[in-house]
Motif scaffolding. Sequence first.
Motif, PDB file in Angstrom:
ATOM      1  N   ALA A  90     -18.397 -30.068 -18.729  1.00 32.37           N
ATOM      2  CA  ALA A  90     -17.419 -29.596 -17.757  1.00 32.37           C
ATOM      3  C   ALA A  90     -16.115 -29.289 -18.476  1.00 32.37           C
ATOM      4  O   ALA A  90     -15.807 -29.861 -19.518  1.00 32.37           O
ATOM      5  N   LEU A  91     -15.384 -28.376 -17.899  1.00 31.41           N
ATOM      6  CA  LEU A  91     -14.095 -27.956 -18.435  1.00 31.41           C
ATOM      7  C   LEU A  91     -13.030 -28.432 -17.456  1.00 31.41           C
ATOM      8  O   LEU A  91     -12.991 -27.977 -16.315  1.00 31.41           O
ATOM      9  N   TYR A  92     -12.195 -29.370 -17.899  1.00 30.29           N
ATOM     10  CA  TYR A  92     -11.202 -29.984 -17.025  1.00 30.29           C
ATOM     11  C   TYR A  92      -9.787 -29.708 -17.532  1.00 30.29           C
ATOM     12  O   TYR A  92      -9.023 -30.630 -17.845  1.00 30.29           O
ATOM     13  N   TYR A  93      -9.429 -28.449 -17.627  1.00 21.31           N
ATOM     14  CA  TYR A  93      -8.119 -28.087 -18.180  1.00 21.31           C
ATOM     15  C   TYR A  93      -6.953 -28.909 -17.636  1.00 21.31           C
ATOM     16  O   TYR A  93      -6.154 -29.421 -18.414  1.00 21.31           O
ATOM     17  N   PRO A  94      -6.792 -29.052 -16.307  1.00 19.57           N
ATOM     18  CA  PRO A  94      -5.610 -29.778 -15.810  1.00 19.57           C
ATOM     19  C   PRO A  94      -5.530 -31.242 -16.268  1.00 19.57           C
ATOM     20  O   PRO A  94      -4.452 -31.821 -16.277  1.00 19.57           O
ATOM     21  N   ARG A  95      -6.633 -31.829 -16.682  1.00 15.49           N
ATOM     22  CA  ARG A  95      -6.649 -33.231 -17.105  1.00 15.49           C
ATOM     23  C   ARG A  95      -6.297 -33.407 -18.580  1.00 15.49           C
ATOM     24  O   ARG A  95      -6.049 -34.528 -19.019  1.00 15.49           O
ATOM     25  N   TYR A  96      -6.330 -32.325 -19.341  1.00 17.42           N
ATOM     26  CA  TYR A  96      -6.085 -32.421 -20.781  1.00 17.42           C
ATOM     27  C   TYR A  96      -4.595 -32.454 -21.080  1.00 17.42           C
ATOM     28  O   TYR A  96      -3.789 -31.864 -20.376  1.00 17.42           O
ATOM     29  N   GLY A  97      -4.267 -33.097 -22.199  1.00 17.13           N
ATOM     30  CA  GLY A  97      -2.906 -33.021 -22.712  1.00 17.13           C
ATOM     31  C   GLY A  97      -2.665 -31.617 -23.248  1.00 17.13           C
ATOM     32  O   GLY A  97      -3.594 -30.814 -23.396  1.00 17.13           O
ATOM     33  N   TRP A  98      -1.416 -31.318 -23.568  1.00 16.28           N
ATOM     34  CA  TRP A  98      -1.053 -29.982 -24.006  1.00 16.28           C
ATOM     35  C   TRP A  98      -1.868 -29.524 -25.215  1.00 16.28           C
ATOM     36  O   TRP A  98      -2.408 -28.409 -25.221  1.00 16.28           O
TER      37      TRP A  98
ATOM     38  N   ASP B 105      -4.831 -30.574 -26.506  1.00 21.99           N
ATOM     39  CA  ASP B 105      -6.242 -30.358 -26.195  1.00 21.99           C
ATOM     40  C   ASP B 105      -6.428 -29.118 -25.331  1.00 21.99           C
ATOM     41  O   ASP B 105      -7.362 -28.339 -25.536  1.00 21.99           O
ATOM     42  N   LYS B 106      -5.542 -28.937 -24.375  1.00 17.56           N
ATOM     43  CA  LYS B 106      -5.628 -27.774 -23.496  1.00 17.56           C
ATOM     44  C   LYS B 106      -5.566 -26.473 -24.301  1.00 17.56           C
ATOM     45  O   LYS B 106      -6.359 -25.551 -24.098  1.00 17.56           O
ATOM     46  N   MET B 107      -4.639 -26.413 -25.247  1.00 15.26           N
ATOM     47  CA  MET B 107      -4.478 -25.196 -26.056  1.00 15.26           C
ATOM     48  C   MET B 107      -5.658 -25.009 -27.026  1.00 15.26           C
ATOM     49  O   MET B 107      -6.141 -23.889 -27.214  1.00 15.26           O
ATOM     50  N   MET B 108      -6.117 -26.087 -27.621  1.00 13.69           N
ATOM     51  CA  MET B 108      -7.247 -25.998 -28.558  1.00 13.69           C
ATOM     52  C   MET B 108      -8.527 -25.578 -27.830  1.00 13.69           C
ATOM     53  O   MET B 108      -9.263 -24.706 -28.301  1.00 13.69           O
ATOM     54  N   ILE B 109      -8.768 -26.183 -26.698  1.00 11.04           N
ATOM     55  CA  ILE B 109      -9.973 -25.848 -25.941  1.00 11.04           C
ATOM     56  C   ILE B 109      -9.878 -24.422 -25.414  1.00 11.04           C
ATOM     57  O   ILE B 109     -10.853 -23.676 -25.420  1.00 11.04           O
ATOM     58  N   ARG B 110      -8.686 -24.023 -25.009  1.00 14.86           N
ATOM     59  CA  ARG B 110      -8.482 -22.638 -24.556  1.00 14.86           C
ATOM     60  C   ARG B 110      -8.776 -21.655 -25.696  1.00 14.86           C
ATOM     61  O   ARG B 110      -9.412 -20.623 -25.484  1.00 14.86           O
ATOM     62  N   LEU B 111      -8.338 -21.971 -26.902  1.00 11.84           N
ATOM     63  CA  LEU B 111      -8.622 -21.126 -28.064  1.00 11.84           C
ATOM     64  C   LEU B 111     -10.126 -21.045 -28.314  1.00 11.84           C
ATOM     65  O   LEU B 111     -10.674 -19.951 -28.508  1.00 11.84           O
ATOM     66  N   ILE B 112     -10.790 -22.185 -28.275  1.00 14.49           N
ATOM     67  CA  ILE B 112     -12.246 -22.209 -28.474  1.00 14.49           C
ATOM     68  C   ILE B 112     -12.944 -21.394 -27.388  1.00 14.49           C
ATOM     69  O   ILE B 112     -13.860 -20.612 -27.670  1.00 14.49           O
TER      70      ILE B 112
END
Length: 175
Positions: free
Chosen positions: A126-134, A136-143
């Motif tokens: 699952a992808l939980y963007y709002p739960r991630y810190g800044w 992790d959010k940016m790294m996962i978004r890049l991936i």
Amino acid sequence: MLKILYLYSSREGQTKKIINTIAEQVSEHEYEIIDLHKVETLDFSIYDKVLIGASIRYGHLNKKLYQFIERYQSQLEEANSAFFCVNLTARKEAEGKDTPEGSIYIKTFLKKSPWQPELIGVFAGALYYPRYGWFDKMMIRLIMTLTKGETDTTKEIEYTNWDKVKLFANRFKEM
């Protein structure tokens, strides 16, 4: 009555959610669900089956999973045991990324792990963007950008194919 041990290594909770679903599917048996990261000692002899579920983060399984496997290798090999991996790449079912044969993470796991489970599953997480810190959010978004996935950081998306999880649970039950 059989007794089953469910172990999980989870970061945001999707792997634990999958373990719980499998345990419910195989509910006619007694079971324990344990966070692998909190295990101090474990007696495998009291269990008839063992299932380990682990999630991928930034392309890797948690090193504590490998430490656990090294510590309990002989017991895992003697146990009626299975393994599944949870990752976002497995959302690409049409490309076979949700199979042990098509998952680079399972191939890497089998090379690194001295334990070679009898049954292996691969599930999308699952992808939980709002739960991630800044960070992790940016790294996962890049991936996700690189892999042509969801990049809207306001969204939470569950990619897990629950029908596939239930099929795996049935296979585990029959082992």
